[in-house]
Design an enzyme around this catalytic site. Structure first.
Site, mmCIF file in Angstrom:
data_model
loop_
_atom_site.group_PDB
_atom_site.id
_atom_site.type_symbol
_atom_site.label_atom_id
_atom_site.label_comp_id
_atom_site.label_asym_id
_atom_site.label_seq_id
_atom_site.Cartn_x
_atom_site.Cartn_y
_atom_site.Cartn_z
ATOM 1 N N ASP A 283 -14.883 -6.242 77.608
ATOM 2 C CA ASP A 283 -14.590 -7.646 77.295
ATOM 3 C C ASP A 283 -15.699 -8.210 76.407
ATOM 4 O O ASP A 283 -16.791 -8.505 76.873
ATOM 5 C CB ASP A 283 -14.485 -8.435 78.602
ATOM 6 C CG ASP A 283 -14.231 -9.918 78.382
ATOM 7 O OD1 ASP A 283 -13.981 -10.321 77.225
ATOM 8 O OD2 ASP A 283 -14.272 -10.674 79.365
ATOM 9 N N HIS B 286 -15.355 -11.053 74.509
ATOM 10 C CA HIS B 286 -15.167 -12.478 74.231
ATOM 11 C C HIS B 286 -16.359 -13.244 74.816
ATOM 12 O O HIS B 286 -16.461 -13.423 76.024
ATOM 13 C CB HIS B 286 -13.866 -12.983 74.856
ATOM 14 C CG HIS B 286 -12.648 -12.331 74.286
ATOM 15 N ND1 HIS B 286 -12.197 -11.102 74.711
ATOM 16 C CD2 HIS B 286 -11.786 -12.735 73.306
ATOM 17 C CE1 HIS B 286 -11.101 -10.780 74.035
ATOM 18 N NE2 HIS B 286 -10.841 -11.746 73.183
ATOM 19 N N TYR C 160 3.215 -12.421 70.602
ATOM 20 C CA TYR C 160 2.126 -11.462 70.804
ATOM 21 C C TYR C 160 2.165 -10.995 72.252
ATOM 22 O O TYR C 160 2.028 -11.794 73.177
ATOM 23 C CB TYR C 160 0.811 -12.165 70.489
ATOM 24 C CG TYR C 160 -0.455 -11.348 70.634
ATOM 25 C CD1 TYR C 160 -0.633 -10.172 69.923
ATOM 26 C CD2 TYR C 160 -1.486 -11.803 71.443
ATOM 27 C CE1 TYR C 160 -1.813 -9.457 70.023
ATOM 28 C CE2 TYR C 160 -2.671 -11.099 71.553
ATOM 29 C CZ TYR C 160 -2.829 -9.924 70.836
ATOM 30 O OH TYR C 160 -4.002 -9.230 70.934
ATOM 31 N N TYR D 287 -8.003 -17.403 63.187
ATOM 32 C CA TYR D 287 -7.641 -17.772 64.560
ATOM 33 C C TYR D 287 -8.795 -17.550 65.525
ATOM 34 O O TYR D 287 -9.175 -18.455 66.272
ATOM 35 C CB TYR D 287 -6.426 -16.961 65.018
ATOM 36 C CG TYR D 287 -5.988 -17.316 66.428
ATOM 37 C CD1 TYR D 287 -5.091 -18.353 66.639
ATOM 38 C CD2 TYR D 287 -6.492 -16.639 67.532
ATOM 39 C CE1 TYR D 287 -4.702 -18.702 67.919
ATOM 40 C CE2 TYR D 287 -6.118 -16.977 68.818
ATOM 41 C CZ TYR D 287 -5.223 -18.015 69.006
ATOM 42 O OH TYR D 287 -4.855 -18.374 70.286
ATOM 43 N N HIS D 288 -9.344 -16.365 65.544
ATOM 44 C CA HIS D 288 -10.380 -16.051 66.518
ATOM 45 C C HIS D 288 -11.663 -16.851 66.249
ATOM 46 O O HIS D 288 -12.437 -17.110 67.168
ATOM 47 C CB HIS D 288 -10.672 -14.556 66.499
ATOM 48 C CG HIS D 288 -9.461 -13.722 66.793
ATOM 49 N ND1 HIS D 288 -8.696 -13.151 65.800
ATOM 50 C CD2 HIS D 288 -8.872 -13.392 67.970
ATOM 51 C CE1 HIS D 288 -7.689 -12.494 66.354
ATOM 52 N NE2 HIS D 288 -7.762 -12.629 67.657
ATOM 53 N N LYS E 183 -21.499 -9.826 80.743
ATOM 54 C CA LYS E 183 -20.132 -9.429 80.437
ATOM 55 C C LYS E 183 -19.995 -7.976 80.886
ATOM 56 O O LYS E 183 -20.903 -7.165 80.644
ATOM 57 C CB LYS E 183 -19.850 -9.522 78.938
ATOM 58 C CG LYS E 183 -19.996 -10.917 78.353
ATOM 59 C CD LYS E 183 -18.879 -11.847 78.769
ATOM 60 C CE LYS E 183 -17.545 -11.427 78.232
ATOM 61 N NZ LYS E 183 -16.474 -12.407 78.569
#
Length: 687
Positions: A566, A568, A52, A206-207, A562
């Site tokens: 972004d 996350h 990736y 995954y996330h 944040k």
């Protein structure tokens, strides 16, 4: 019990643990595909090495891709920058700092052509991690391939197209859930009709695990999302076997070695059962094909070279779990964007496993293991129970909208961090066997201003060279397809891309019908406190906050921000919850804001301290801009920064006025004390 596991373990397993375990006599390639989706597995063909990557502008990423293919990679996985994920062109004023920083900037078909110049798209499999702006990005890929002489029917690879995961954890959505689901289904319908060798969805656990879920919750939520997508498609008239043949899954492989192997084996069993229950009869529709990636959340900034060992063992677990493709993380990713040497080592790790260690010589070597078969069966049972809880919430979308999913994932993240800070969860070099110094490492430094300047110039030249009436007509047609519900959104977007519309213009056309959507970030109190109960260091931190409160007559007030694109938010939510449990008054700001917008929001809260969480690499632009905006708004509170900041950037942030900086390995009790010290210093510093 090993503290890394989601299911209890015992020190010894015997034949008695296999009593009642089904599937023991099934072989690889046989329903329910416990032992792998193919009879020969790696003895016939090894897993695909799929790294990736993506950064800066398309030309820079193209060079990296061609080098990777020459060095043994067998597929490409594209990392897009955050503005592209969120459907913005690089010349949009609000996203300037994020262009090309955490992935490659793509604004047009011409950018996509530059990205894959010299890559044989009819032979190389391309995976694109894209859900929010899936329409214009996939359309640009299709058109770029066609103009290079490769028809859509020849393309091989995967588009992620998993928007429910974005609403759960990653936050790179654009529109509200219902219109987003319309986009998902239109993409799948187009791919099924025109792209027989391309996976129409990659449903991501995954996330979810990276955000804090254990393996059971990761698998349950990914399967619940898959079930919702398939049900929607069946309801729109799509044949379930056609859908199932072009779906894939994406899982994290973390530090629970035995549990991760069992999880991947259990995933195949559960999907086979689920697909059959939805009406699938074609074996390929019932075979869960997966891509795996080693866990970014297990990487540490301290003693970062230890990450080489962590990643290698996680990669072995993915192989033992019979993944179809694999990405191994670079060891320096907890420090910054990965350097070229670290990325090469990550790829070579897989080549060593394939060609030197004999891991391809035997199909499912764990078959019949007392431990593994029992653990696989218990994982299946636990996931079924969690799926029942999701159903009790009214289904996965209702569970997202009620906050049930976010609360479960957040509780896991808080528990992991609390156990790590308390030393109950061993992390070598961080809370056990600490060395007196940290590693120095090469890092990739992207000049975002230069990348943006290049992209802006390309956009200017593109707009000057195209037929504006053709572009306008195509965008109006795209908006009409969204408004009326008639026609296919991806087909309309492909027409717009042929006319040389841009990613941002296609998104803006849809925004006329579906406004941008945003959900508030929430931090649930209590999870942290429960995990640190009676811990001396944490009790001391709470006492320090109580002393501050007695002196000032109120709790210390912190706002957590944040900045930019972004989204996350695992770290900021965990920190907010922990600080609230310690006695702070905490509030998390809205996502996807400019520094000026964040400063205005913060000013209305009169904070004692302002915290910034940064994980996407744009801190050198965004944080100084925030500090200036706070000053303009007469906010005198000190600013602190936490997250992934390259060592070389620490001094530069401090020079701009950042009062304290916290890496991803910093214990929360230490953060509490440093925050209080920062407020005391600010109170004694003349303005």
């Amino acid at each position: 019990m090993n503290d890394t596991t989601s299911l209890p373990r015992k020190p010894l397993y015997t034949a008695a643990d296999l009593e009642g375990v089904p599937w023991l006599d099934t072989g690889p390639g046989e329903y329910p595909y416990l032992r792998g989706v193919h009879a020969s597995m790696y003895t016939g063909r090894p897993w695909t090495i799929r790294q990736y990557a993506g950064y800066a502008d398309p030309a820079a990423s193209n060079l990296a891709y061609r080098r990777a293919l020459e060095a043994g990679a067998m597929g490409l996985s594209v990392a897009f920058d955050l503005p592209t994920h969120r459907g913005y062109d690089s010349d949009h004023a609000d996203i300037a700092a994020d262009v090309g920083v955490a992935g490659v900037a793509i604004d047009s078909v011409d950018d996509m052509a530059r990205l894959f110049e010299g890559v044989a798209l009819d032979r190389v499999s391309v995976s694109m991690t894209m859900s929010g702006a899936v329409l214009p990005v996939l359309a640009a890929f299709i058109v770029a391939a066609q103009e290079a002489g490769v028809d859509a029917a020849q393309l091989r690879g995967t588009i992620q197209n998993d928007i429910l995961k974005e609403f759960m954890v990653r936050n790179t959505y654009i529109f509200a859930p219902e219109p987003s689901m319309r986009i998902v289904t239109d993409v799948v319908r187009y791919v099924l009709e025109h792209m027989p060798h391309f996976n129409a969805m990659s449903i991501s656990g995954y996330h979810i695990q990276e955000a804090g879920a254990d393996g059971v919750l990761e698998l349950a939520l990914a399967l619940a999302n898959a079930r919702e997508y398939v049900r929607r498609l069946i309801g729109s008239g799509v044949d379930v076997d056609r859908v199932g043949r072009q779906l894939s899954f994406f899982f994290a492989v973390g530090r629970d070695f035995f549990g991760e192997i069992a999880k991947l084996r259990a995933a195949r069993v559960l999907w086979a059962e689920l697909a059959r229950s939805l009406g699938a009869r074609d074996p390929r529709a019932m075979q869960l094909r997966m891509h795996c990636q080693t866990a970014g959340s297990t990487l540490t900034a301290r003693r970062a070279q230890n990450n080489i060992v962590r990643t290698t063992v996680e990669a072995i677990a993915a192989v033992f779990g019979s993944t179809q493709s694999l990405h191994t993380n670079a060891w320096d990713e907890a420090l910054s964007l990965p350097g070229e040497d670290a990325a090469t080592l990550a790829r070579d790790t897989q080549l060593i496993l394939q060609h030197e260690m004999g891991l391809c010589d035997v199909v499912d070597p764990w078959a019949g293991s007392y431990l593994m078969e029992a653990l696989t069966a218990r994982t299946v049972e636990a996931v079924r129970a969690t799926l029942a809880q999701i159903d009790a919430q009214g289904g996965v979308i209702a569970a997202i909208e009620s906050g049930w999913v976010a609360a479960r994932v957040h509780e896991g993240a808080a528990r992991i961090q609390a156990q790590t800070d308390a030393g109950e969860r061993a992390v070598i070099g961080v809370n056990r066997f600490r060395a007196p110094h940290d590693d120095e490492s090469e890092s990739l430094d992207v000049d975002a201003r230069k990348v943006r300047s290049l992209q802006v110039d390309r956009l200017r030249r593109l707009r000057a060279s195209r037929d504006p009436r053709r572009v306008r007509a195509a965008l109006e047609r795209l908006a009409e397809v969204a408004r009326s519900g008639e026609g296919n959104l991806l087909a309309a977007t492909i027409d717009a891309m042929h006319a040389r519309a841009t990613i941002g213009e296609c998104t803006s056309a849809l925004e006329q019908i579906w406004p941008r959507w945003s959900a508030p970030a929430r931090a649930d109190r209590g999870a942290w406190a429960r995990a640190r109960a009676s811990d001396a260091a944490w009790e001391g931190a709470k006492d320090a906050v109580a002393n501050w409160r007695r002196t000032r007559g109120r709790a210390p007030r912190i706002v957590l921000l944040k900045l930019g694109q972004d989204g996350h938010d695992r770290g900021v939510r965990v920190v907010a919850a922990a600080l609230a449990d310690a006695g702070f008054e905490t509030e998390i700001g809205p996502l996807f804001v400019t520094p000026a917008q964040a400063a205005q929001w913060a000013a209305s809260r009169s904070p004692d301290i302002v915290g910034v969480s940064t994980l996407a690499g744009a801190h050198l632009s965004l944080v100084p801009a925030l500090i200036e905006a706070l000053r303009a708004a007469d906010v005198e509170a000190p600013v602190v920064v936490g997250g992934i900041v390259a060592r070389a950037d620490h001094a530069r942030l401090a020079a701009h006025g950042v009062a304290a900086q916290f890496g991803p390995d910093t214990p929360l009790d230490g953060i509490v004390r440093d925050l209080l010290r920062a407020t005391r210093r600010a109170a004694t510093t003349p303005s």
